[in-house]
Write an enzyme that holds these catalytic residues in place. Structure first.
Site, PDB file in Angstrom:
ATOM      1  N   CYS A  79      10.852  55.191  51.425  1.00 10.23           N
ATOM      2  CA  CYS A  79      12.221  55.113  51.889  1.00 10.23           C
ATOM      3  C   CYS A  79      12.335  53.718  52.757  1.00 10.23           C
ATOM      4  O   CYS A  79      12.224  52.662  52.083  1.00 10.23           O
ATOM      5  CB  CYS A  79      12.423  56.258  52.843  1.00 10.23           C
ATOM      6  SG  CYS A  79      14.245  56.318  52.746  1.00 10.23           S
ATOM      7  N   HIS A 170      11.131  60.910  50.601  1.00  9.45           N
ATOM      8  CA  HIS A 170       9.925  61.015  51.717  1.00  9.45           C
ATOM      9  C   HIS A 170       9.016  62.238  51.342  1.00  9.45           C
ATOM     10  O   HIS A 170       9.055  63.329  51.431  1.00  9.45           O
ATOM     11  CB  HIS A 170      10.651  61.934  52.868  1.00  9.45           C
ATOM     12  CG  HIS A 170      11.146  60.729  53.682  1.00  9.45           C
ATOM     13  ND1 HIS A 170      10.954  60.256  54.998  1.00  9.45           N
ATOM     14  CD2 HIS A 170      12.727  60.238  53.850  1.00  9.45           C
ATOM     15  CE1 HIS A 170      11.883  59.357  55.411  1.00  9.45           C
ATOM     16  NE2 HIS A 170      13.045  59.389  54.673  1.00  9.45           N
ATOM     17  N   GLU A 172       6.145  62.830  52.106  1.00  8.77           N
ATOM     18  CA  GLU A 172       5.375  63.518  53.360  1.00  8.77           C
ATOM     19  C   GLU A 172       5.951  64.481  53.766  1.00  8.77           C
ATOM     20  O   GLU A 172       5.464  65.482  54.846  1.00  8.77           O
ATOM     21  CB  GLU A 172       5.023  62.340  54.388  1.00  8.77           C
ATOM     22  CG  GLU A 172       6.261  62.001  55.429  1.00  8.77           C
ATOM     23  CD  GLU A 172       7.504  61.336  54.573  1.00  8.77           C
ATOM     24  OE1 GLU A 172       7.416  61.132  53.521  1.00  8.77           O
ATOM     25  OE2 GLU A 172       8.602  60.978  55.279  1.00  8.77           O
TER      26      GLU A 172
HETATM   27  N1  GLN Z   1      18.532  54.194  55.425  1.00 11.12           N
HETATM   28  C1  GLN Z   1      17.368  53.568  55.984  1.00 11.12           C
HETATM   29  C2  GLN Z   1      17.266  52.049  55.912  1.00 11.12           C
HETATM   30  O1  GLN Z   1      17.994  51.790  55.226  1.00 11.12           O
HETATM   31  C3  GLN Z   1      16.131  54.123  55.288  1.00 11.12           C
HETATM   32  C4  GLN Z   1      16.109  55.577  55.459  1.00 11.12           C
HETATM   33  C5  GLN Z   1      14.901  56.352  55.573  1.00 11.12           C
HETATM   34  O2  GLN Z   1      13.818  55.702  55.627  1.00 11.12           O
HETATM   35  N2  GLN Z   1      14.817  57.652  55.432  1.00 11.12           N
HETATM   36  O3  GLN Z   1      16.329  51.687  56.375  1.00 11.12           O
END
Ligand code: GLN
Length: 192
Positions: A79, A170, A172
């Protein structure tokens, strides 16, 4: 036993530590630059990439992280961590660590779908992996050396380029540690 670090500046750190341990590796929360020398691979967790970037700069992590990547050790960005790894971020002039040959777009699954779960087929990992997406980015395009591992609704959500592994979701946050296991195996192979 290999040792895998989880960058511990912000975000979902504890959950990654548990997933790494469940995959048969030693895990270490990385809070200081010197600790990078102790690990064979590194997880960049999800959270908020702009906040993480600020803390990376504040604690002098940027050059050491780039050197870590140059040394050939595996890195796994999830992410926000995926955003940190990518060479290009749609709408931004500069990348963060910028080592993986992909372009990402932030928060790209739309407002109504701030978070959702989807069953994913991930090449070499699982055909029924539940991905938890939270204000997730997606991979817009990949370079020649990058292998697309998973797509959701026509959008790339997981990819690998040699030592670099990245996903939009995610892994995890569920008890399914198969993607963490895949990364731990990458770390073992790179150490051999
Ligand atoms: N929206 C976040 C970003 O741009 C990422 C979101 C996340 O890691 N769950 O950094």
């Amino acid at each position: 036993m290999v040792k895998v670090g989880v960058l511990g500046l912000q975000g979902a750190v504890r959950e990654h530590i548990r997933a790494v341990e469940a995959s048969g590796a030693e895990a270490l929360v990385i809070k200081k630059v010197e600790q990078l020398e102790e690990v064979d691979g590194l997880v960049l967790p999800g959270g908020e990439s702009t906040t993480m970037r600020r803390l990376i700069d504040k604690y002098g992590f940027m050059e050491p992280l780039r050197e870590f990547a140059q040394s050939g050790k595996p890195l796994f960005g999830t992410c926000a961590g995926l955003i940190l790894l990518s060479k290009e971020i749609a709408g931004y002039e500069e990348p963060h660590i910028g080592v993986m040959d992909i372009k990402v777009e932030r928060n790209s699954f739309g407002r109504q779908r701030e978070s959702f779960e989807a069953k994913l087929s991930i090449q070499g990992v699982a055909e029924d992996f539940i991905g938890v997406f939270i204000r997730a980015p997606h991979i817009v395009s990949v370079g020649d050396e990058v292998e697309v591992l998973s797509e959701h609704n026509g959008r790339i959500v997981a990819a690998r380029q040699g030592q670099f592994l990245g996903c939009s979701f995610h892994p995890e946050l569920t008890e399914d540690h198969r993607l963490a296991q895949y990364f731990v195996n990458m770390v073992k192979e790179s150490k051999e």
